[in-house]
Design an enzyme around this catalytic site. Structure first.
Site, PDB file in Angstrom:
ATOM      1  N   ARG A 185       0.303   4.833  17.707  1.00 13.44           N
ATOM      2  CA  ARG A 185      -0.873   4.358  16.976  1.00 13.44           C
ATOM      3  C   ARG A 185      -1.463   3.116  17.652  1.00 13.44           C
ATOM      4  O   ARG A 185      -1.200   2.846  18.807  1.00 13.44           O
ATOM      5  CB  ARG A 185      -0.474   4.110  15.515  1.00 13.44           C
ATOM      6  CG  ARG A 185       0.060   5.384  14.840  1.00 13.44           C
ATOM      7  CD  ARG A 185       0.364   5.178  13.384  1.00 13.44           C
ATOM      8  NE  ARG A 185      -0.841   4.860  12.634  1.00 13.44           N
ATOM      9  CZ  ARG A 185      -0.837   4.401  11.377  1.00 13.44           C
ATOM     10  NH1 ARG A 185       0.317   4.231  10.748  1.00 13.44           N
ATOM     11  NH2 ARG A 185      -1.959   4.134  10.766  1.00 13.44           N
ATOM     12  N   ASN A 232       0.796  -1.233   0.000  1.00  7.38           N
ATOM     13  CA  ASN A 232       0.000   0.000   0.000  1.00  7.38           C
ATOM     14  C   ASN A 232       0.830   1.285   0.000  1.00  7.38           C
ATOM     15  O   ASN A 232       0.276   2.372  -0.138  1.00  7.38           O
ATOM     16  CB  ASN A 232      -1.013   0.017   1.171  1.00  7.38           C
ATOM     17  CG  ASN A 232      -2.016  -1.107   1.043  1.00  7.38           C
ATOM     18  OD1 ASN A 232      -2.631  -1.261   0.000  1.00  7.38           O
ATOM     19  ND2 ASN A 232      -2.166  -1.912   2.088  1.00  7.38           N
ATOM     20  N   ALA A 289       2.519  -3.049   6.530  1.00  6.35           N
ATOM     21  CA  ALA A 289       1.729  -3.944   7.403  1.00  6.35           C
ATOM     22  C   ALA A 289       2.454  -5.263   7.689  1.00  6.35           C
ATOM     23  O   ALA A 289       2.244  -5.865   8.758  1.00  6.35           O
ATOM     24  CB  ALA A 289       0.369  -4.210   6.772  1.00  6.35           C
TER      25      ALA A 289
HETATM   26  O1  CA2 Z   1       4.262   4.317   9.133  1.00  9.20           O
HETATM   27  C1  CA2 Z   1       4.633   3.497   8.290  1.00  9.20           C
HETATM   28  O2  CA2 Z   1       5.505   3.722   7.461  1.00  9.20           O
HETATM   29  C2  CA2 Z   1       3.927   2.130   8.225  1.00  9.20           C
HETATM   30  O3  CA2 Z   1       4.896   1.149   7.899  1.00  9.20           O
HETATM   31  C3  CA2 Z   1       2.892   2.249   7.123  1.00  9.20           C
HETATM   32  C4  CA2 Z   1       2.021   1.000   6.990  1.00  9.20           C
HETATM   33  C5  CA2 Z   1       1.440   0.594   8.335  1.00  9.20           C
HETATM   34  O4  CA2 Z   1       0.747  -0.633   8.203  1.00  9.20           O
HETATM   35  C6  CA2 Z   1       2.516   0.445   9.399  1.00  9.20           C
HETATM   36  O5  CA2 Z   1       1.892   0.121  10.628  1.00  9.20           O
HETATM   37  C7  CA2 Z   1       3.297   1.738   9.548  1.00  9.20           C
HETATM   38  C8  CA2 Z   1       0.859   1.274   6.033  1.00  9.20           C
HETATM   39  C9  CA2 Z   1       1.296   1.696   4.665  1.00  9.20           C
HETATM   40  C10 CA2 Z   1       0.075   2.095   3.913  1.00  9.20           C
HETATM   41  O6  CA2 Z   1       0.363   3.275   3.199  1.00  9.20           O
HETATM   42  C11 CA2 Z   1      -0.678   4.029   2.771  1.00  9.20           C
HETATM   43  C12 CA2 Z   1      -0.337   5.218   2.180  1.00  9.20           C
HETATM   44  C13 CA2 Z   1      -1.308   6.049   1.750  1.00  9.20           C
HETATM   45  C14 CA2 Z   1      -2.632   5.686   1.878  1.00  9.20           C
HETATM   46  C15 CA2 Z   1      -2.968   4.498   2.455  1.00  9.20           C
HETATM   47  C16 CA2 Z   1      -1.988   3.647   2.902  1.00  9.20           C
END
Ligand code: CA2
Length: 150
Positions: A108, A12, A78
């Site tokens: 979070r 994502n 994730a």
């Molecule tokens: O904070 C981070 O970089 C994370 O690795 C991002 C992950 C999350 O699951 C981790 O807990 C923390 C999520 C990435 C999803 O990225 C998106 C970006 C824009 C819109 C939706 C999702």
């Protein structure tokens, strides 16, 4: 020839800049790539910057890094919180690993507080948004320099 640091991004993260800017910022993945590549160059390093939504592809990229790269910077997204396969691949890589997150995962939900990746990482940078990737590249350069000096 520049030494290559593989910079891996998990599921994502290709959506960066399109959704949830209050958590992940307004910049796109291409912006992040450009800044990371520039920062690597200042240290005489090359950044091989990739994103995949597929756990197996990330494992294969980690395996390929052994022998072709000098270090790994990883935002497993994730998979950070779920993937023993990525942890095992990182441990087997024998390379310095830096874990990076855009958001402060400790601020979070509770399920984000545990990281499998951390067990393989020299250090973790989180909560500094896109700047965290530049900080991670600086830290990687320092680790590599200190190894060369030995
Ligand atoms: O904070 C981070 O970089 C994370 O690795 C991002 C992950 C999350 O699951 C981790 O807990 C923390 C999520 C990435 C999803 O990225 C998106 C970006 C824009 C819109 C939706 C999702």
């Amino acid at each position: 020839m520049s030494r290559t640091v593989v910079v891996l991004n998990g599921p994502n993260l290709n959506l960066l800049g399109q959704r949830e800017p209050e958590i992940y910022g307004h910049g796109s993945l291409d912006d992040l790539k450009a800044a990371t590549v520039v920062r690597a160059k200042t240290h005489g390093l090359a950044a091989d910057f990739r994103q995949s939504n597929d756990e197996g592809e990330l494992v294969s990229a980690i395996q390929a890094a052994r022998g072709s790269a000098v270090g790994i910077i990883i935002n497993a997204a994730a998979y950070t919180h779920t993937s023993v396969a990525i942890l095992d691949a990182l441990l087997a890589s024998d390379l310095p690993v830096i874990e990076v997150h855009l958001s402060n995962i400790y601020k979070r939900e509770e399920f984000r507080h545990h990281s499998y990746v951390s067990r393989a990482a020299t250090g973790v940078i989180c909560g500094f948004g896109a700047h965290g990737y530049e900080l991670a590249m600086d830290a990687m350069a320092q680790i590599l320099d200190s190894r060369k000096a030995k």
